[in-house]
Structure formats: C-alpha cells, structure tokens
Scaffold this motif. Structure first.
Motif, mmCIF file in Angstrom:
data_model
loop_
_atom_site.group_PDB
_atom_site.id
_atom_site.type_symbol
_atom_site.label_atom_id
_atom_site.label_comp_id
_atom_site.label_asym_id
_atom_site.label_seq_id
_atom_site.Cartn_x
_atom_site.Cartn_y
_atom_site.Cartn_z
ATOM 1 N N GLN A 273 0.838 -1.206 0.000
ATOM 2 C CA GLN A 273 0.000 0.000 0.000
ATOM 3 C C GLN A 273 0.878 1.263 0.000
ATOM 4 N N ALA A 274 1.969 1.219 0.772
ATOM 5 C CA ALA A 274 2.880 2.373 0.834
ATOM 6 C C ALA A 274 3.540 2.622 -0.525
ATOM 7 N N VAL A 275 3.756 1.542 -1.280
ATOM 8 C CA VAL A 275 4.310 1.695 -2.634
ATOM 9 C C VAL A 275 3.275 2.401 -3.512
ATOM 10 N N GLU A 276 2.022 1.956 -3.392
ATOM 11 C CA GLU A 276 0.945 2.580 -4.172
ATOM 12 C C GLU A 276 0.781 4.057 -3.807
ATOM 13 N N GLU A 277 0.959 4.360 -2.552
ATOM 14 C CA GLU A 277 0.844 5.762 -2.092
ATOM 15 C C GLU A 277 2.110 6.569 -2.369
ATOM 16 N N GLU A 278 3.106 5.915 -2.962
ATOM 17 C CA GLU A 278 4.404 6.521 -3.292
ATOM 18 C C GLU A 278 5.212 6.941 -2.069
ATOM 19 N N ALA A 279 4.909 6.331 -0.942
ATOM 20 C CA ALA A 279 5.718 6.589 0.258
ATOM 21 C C ALA A 279 6.992 5.744 0.193
ATOM 22 N N ILE A 280 6.919 4.631 -0.538
ATOM 23 C CA ILE A 280 8.098 3.799 -0.825
ATOM 24 C C ILE A 280 8.307 3.878 -2.331
ATOM 25 N N HIS A 281 9.552 4.090 -2.743
ATOM 26 C CA HIS A 281 9.851 4.224 -4.172
ATOM 27 C C HIS A 281 9.540 2.907 -4.890
ATOM 28 N N TYR A 282 8.732 2.976 -5.966
ATOM 29 C CA TYR A 282 8.292 1.749 -6.637
ATOM 30 C C TYR A 282 9.471 0.939 -7.175
ATOM 31 N N ASP A 283 10.534 1.634 -7.588
ATOM 32 C CA ASP A 283 11.660 0.913 -8.178
ATOM 33 C C ASP A 283 12.460 0.141 -7.124
ATOM 34 N N ARG A 284 12.485 0.667 -5.906
ATOM 35 C CA ARG A 284 13.124 -0.072 -4.811
ATOM 36 C C ARG A 284 12.298 -1.321 -4.513
ATOM 37 N N TYR A 285 10.979 -1.174 -4.549
ATOM 38 C CA TYR A 285 10.085 -2.313 -4.305
ATOM 39 C C TYR A 285 10.264 -3.374 -5.388
ATOM 40 N N GLU A 286 10.342 -2.914 -6.622
ATOM 41 C CA GLU A 286 10.566 -3.801 -7.768
ATOM 42 C C GLU A 286 11.903 -4.554 -7.604
ATOM 43 N N SER A 287 12.888 -3.814 -7.164
ATOM 44 C CA SER A 287 14.211 -4.370 -6.931
ATOM 45 C C SER A 287 14.122 -5.497 -5.878
ATOM 46 N N TYR A 288 13.372 -5.233 -4.833
ATOM 47 C CA TYR A 288 13.157 -6.219 -3.770
ATOM 48 C C TYR A 288 12.476 -7.474 -4.316
ATOM 49 N N LEU A 289 11.394 -7.260 -5.105
ATOM 50 C CA LEU A 289 10.649 -8.413 -5.649
ATOM 51 C C LEU A 289 11.542 -9.292 -6.517
ATOM 52 N N ARG A 290 12.412 -8.671 -7.288
ATOM 53 C CA ARG A 290 13.313 -9.438 -8.153
ATOM 54 C C ARG A 290 14.290 -10.272 -7.350
ATOM 55 N N MET A 291 14.820 -9.665 -6.295
ATOM 56 C CA MET A 291 15.763 -10.418 -5.457
ATOM 57 C C MET A 291 15.052 -11.582 -4.795
ATOM 58 N N LEU A 292 13.839 -11.324 -4.346
ATOM 59 C CA LEU A 292 13.048 -12.358 -3.697
ATOM 60 C C LEU A 292 12.816 -13.526 -4.667
ATOM 61 N N ALA A 293 12.437 -13.183 -5.890
ATOM 62 C CA ALA A 293 12.185 -14.215 -6.902
ATOM 63 C C ALA A 293 13.460 -15.006 -7.194
ATOM 64 N N SER A 294 14.595 -14.314 -7.185
ATOM 65 C CA SER A 294 15.849 -15.005 -7.510
ATOM 66 C C SER A 294 16.178 -16.051 -6.436
ATOM 67 N N LEU A 295 15.709 -15.822 -5.209
ATOM 68 C CA LEU A 295 15.969 -16.806 -4.144
ATOM 69 C C LEU A 295 15.205 -18.105 -4.410
ATOM 70 N N ASP A 296 14.023 -17.978 -5.023
ATOM 71 C CA ASP A 296 13.242 -19.173 -5.344
ATOM 72 C C ASP A 296 13.922 -20.004 -6.415
#
Ligand code: GDP
Ligand code: ZN
Length: 324
Positions: A273-296
């Motif tokens: 929700q904070a990403v949607e509200e732009e309180a967290i930078h979307y690209d940092r969030y995207e970066s996180y999701l990619r790293m998470l996926a790479s662990l799988d």
C-alpha cells in the motif's frame, strides 16, 4: 607448536597469504575441517583472521578461522553456492558511475543486500557527467534511507579529498561493475596525500584482470579491490533476511495483516500500500521483488545437484540485460 594469528590478504587456488605484522606467510589449509565448509565456495576470504602455524621459512598452515564480524557475500552461480568476497571490513564502498556503464540503482540495491553487518558507502564516479533528473532522485534516495553517498570524479579529481577523508583509518573493500572507473579511482586514492618522493607503482589491473581480491595499502587506509563484475547475485538466504537491505519497509511492515509478510501478494500488506501511495519508491520495491524471486530459483549445490535448474542463470542474465 605455537599458534599465531594472522590476516588473509590474498587467496589464489587455495594458497593464502597470511600477514602477521610485517611478515607474510604463504599458507595452505591444514586438514579437511575448514576446507570442507559445504555452504561456501571458499573457506577463507580476504579480511579473515586465522590461527596458523609457520612451517618452514615464510610458509605455514592455517588451522582455523576466527569468527567473522561481517562479510560481503554473493551467489556464485557456477559453483551453485554462496561465496564470501571479503570479511571483516570497516566499510564497503560501492562504486557506481553516471555513464558508461549507465547508473544502475538495482546493482547498488544488490550490493547492499550482499553486505552483512557492515556499513555501505555509495560513490558515484564520473560525476563530471551529469545524471538525469530521475537518476539523481533515485541516487539521493539512498541518503534518505541512511546510506552515505558521495559524487566524485577520478578524472577531474573532484571530491577525492572528501572520499579519502571518509576512508581514513579504515579497511575498506571497493566493489563495482566493470567500467565504472574503480581502478582509476583506486589508483588516484593511493596517491592522495602522498607528498614525499616515494611514489608507489601505478596501480592498474589492466588487461590481465585477476579474479581475486587484492589488498592495497594507502596513505592512511587499506583498500581491498575486488574484481569488477557484470552483476552481483544475492546469496542464498532466508527470504526475510533480504529485508535488512530495505530499511524503508520497516515502519510499514509491522502493520501488515500477516506476521512474517514478505510483501508480495499477501492480502492486507501495508508495504505494498505504501508503494501505491508513493511513500516507498516503486523501483526499490521492484528491486526487492526481483531479489526475492531469484531466491526461489537458486538451489544450493548441497541441496542436491540433480535438482538444480540449469536454465536459471541464463534466464536471469537475459532479464538483467533488459533492465536499463
Ligand atoms: P574499472 O573497470 O571500474 O576498473 O574502470 P576503469 O578504471 O578501467 O575505467 C573505465 C573507463 O572510465 C576508462 O576509460 C576511464 O578513463 C574512465 N573513467 C574513469 N573515471 C572517470 C571519471 O571520473 N570521469 C570520466 N568521464 N571517465 C572516467
Ligand atoms: Zn506486507
């Protein structure tokens, strides 16, 4: 036999240079215990402190490793295992550049994730070439997140005195993508404040780029230069461990509906929700999701060679090359 304590300054093909005071010993590892740490590509890294015994002259045997206070670890895709690049540093300097290669914040995000319990300084080299407005915004975001940042130019000398001051008294590792100007920068830094006639050799990895870390003495700091890479892949860890590299998630994470929320698709995720509200930078969030996926997608070698997906690395590399 009397045990000594020394510092690993270099390691090539299981021969380690161990320094004690002004003396260096070429050492092998004694016995199988230390050399068979399965979860790691290399049992010892530059910066490790070890117990060793001198054998003859300036040779010796490493008996064991002292506990590490911190490390910079990456995933070694070829070996299918984690690799400690350096240990026990006072600072990790992530060298990045504004151009050729272009600024790649997701590379920086991964460097932060690979750095465990150690401070990270983000250095933007080639600051004689300007960033775009979006790039600049993404760069200064690191400062808001609590990391130190500094723009320098190895070419014009801008801010090299400030960088040198930040390194004073420290053992620091320089990491970076090939081409960012890491060698040029280190070469300049090793000469800063050196006013006497004693001029050290120009330092340059040159064409014979080595694949191991090198420890270099500066005027009042020590630099460990690590090989330039195309990419750092985050080490195999618990998924929740990645969150240490995303401090801006923390205030929201405690408000997620699920305890242990990984902020992917979980309902009631406050981080998302904070990403949607732009309180967290979307690209940092995207970066996180990619790293998470790479662990799988990565399976350590010790979990069964046959289960490992061979296509994973190739697929990942393709994804990355399309990133920017
Ligand atoms: P490394 O692969 O990171 O060690 O990079 P090098 O030190 O070999 O530098 C790569 C290229 O970037 C060389 O052509 C350098 O001359 C250039 N370079 C290094 N520092 C700067 C800088 O501050 N500004 C500009 N414009 N070019 C630089
Ligand atoms: Zn969440």
């Amino acid at each position: 036999m009397e045990q000594h304590i020394g510092l690993i300054t270099r390691g090539i093909n299981n021969i380690y240079t161990v320094q004690e005071g002004d003396t260096s010993y070429l050492c092998r590892i004694k016995g199988k215990q230390l050399s068979q740490i399965e979860e790691e590509y290399n049992p010892l890294a530059v910066g490790d402190r070890v117990y060793f015994v001198p054998t003859n002259g300036e040779e010796g045997l490493v008996l064991s490793r002292l506990e590490r206070k911190n490390s910079f670890q990456r995933w070694n895709a070829k070996g299918g295992t984690n690799q400690t690049v350096v240990a026990n540093m006072d600072l990790i300097v992530c060298v990045t550049s504004s151009d050729t290669p272009p600024f790649r914040p997701r590379f920086i995000d991964r460097v932060i994730a690979c750095s465990r319990n150690v401070e990270v300084l983000i250095v933007m080299n080639k600051c004689d070439i300007l960033l775009t407005e979006d790039e600049y915004e993404r760069f200064v975001l690191y400062k808001k997140l609590g990391y130190s940042i500094l723009g320098v130019s190895a070419k014009t000398g801008e801010n090299l005195d400030r960088l040198s001051a930040l390194l004073a008294g420290k053992l620091v590792a320089f990491v970076g993508q090939s081409g960012v100007g890491k060698s040029t920068l280190i070469n300049k830094l090793l000469h800063v404040e050196q006013r006497t006639g004693e001029v050290s050799e120009k330092y340059n990895r040159g064409r014979h780029t080595t694949n191991h870390a090198l420890m270099l003495k500066g005027p009042n700091f020590t630099i460990v230069d690590t090989p330039g890479v195309r990419e750092f892949l985050v080490p195999h860890t618990e998924k929740s461990e990645l969150l240490h590299a995303f401090p801006e998630f923390t205030p929201y994470a405690s408000q997620c509906a699920y305890e242990g929320c990984l902020h992917q698709d979980e309902p009631g995720c406050r981080v998302k929700q904070a990403v949607e509200e732009e309180a967290i930078h979307y690209d940092r969030y995207e970066s996180y999701l990619r790293m998470l996926a790479s662990l799988d997608e990565k399976k350590p070698q010790w979990m069964g060679k046959n289960e490992r997906s061979n296509s994973w690395h190739a697929r990942y590399e393709r994804d990355e090359s399309q990133e920017y």
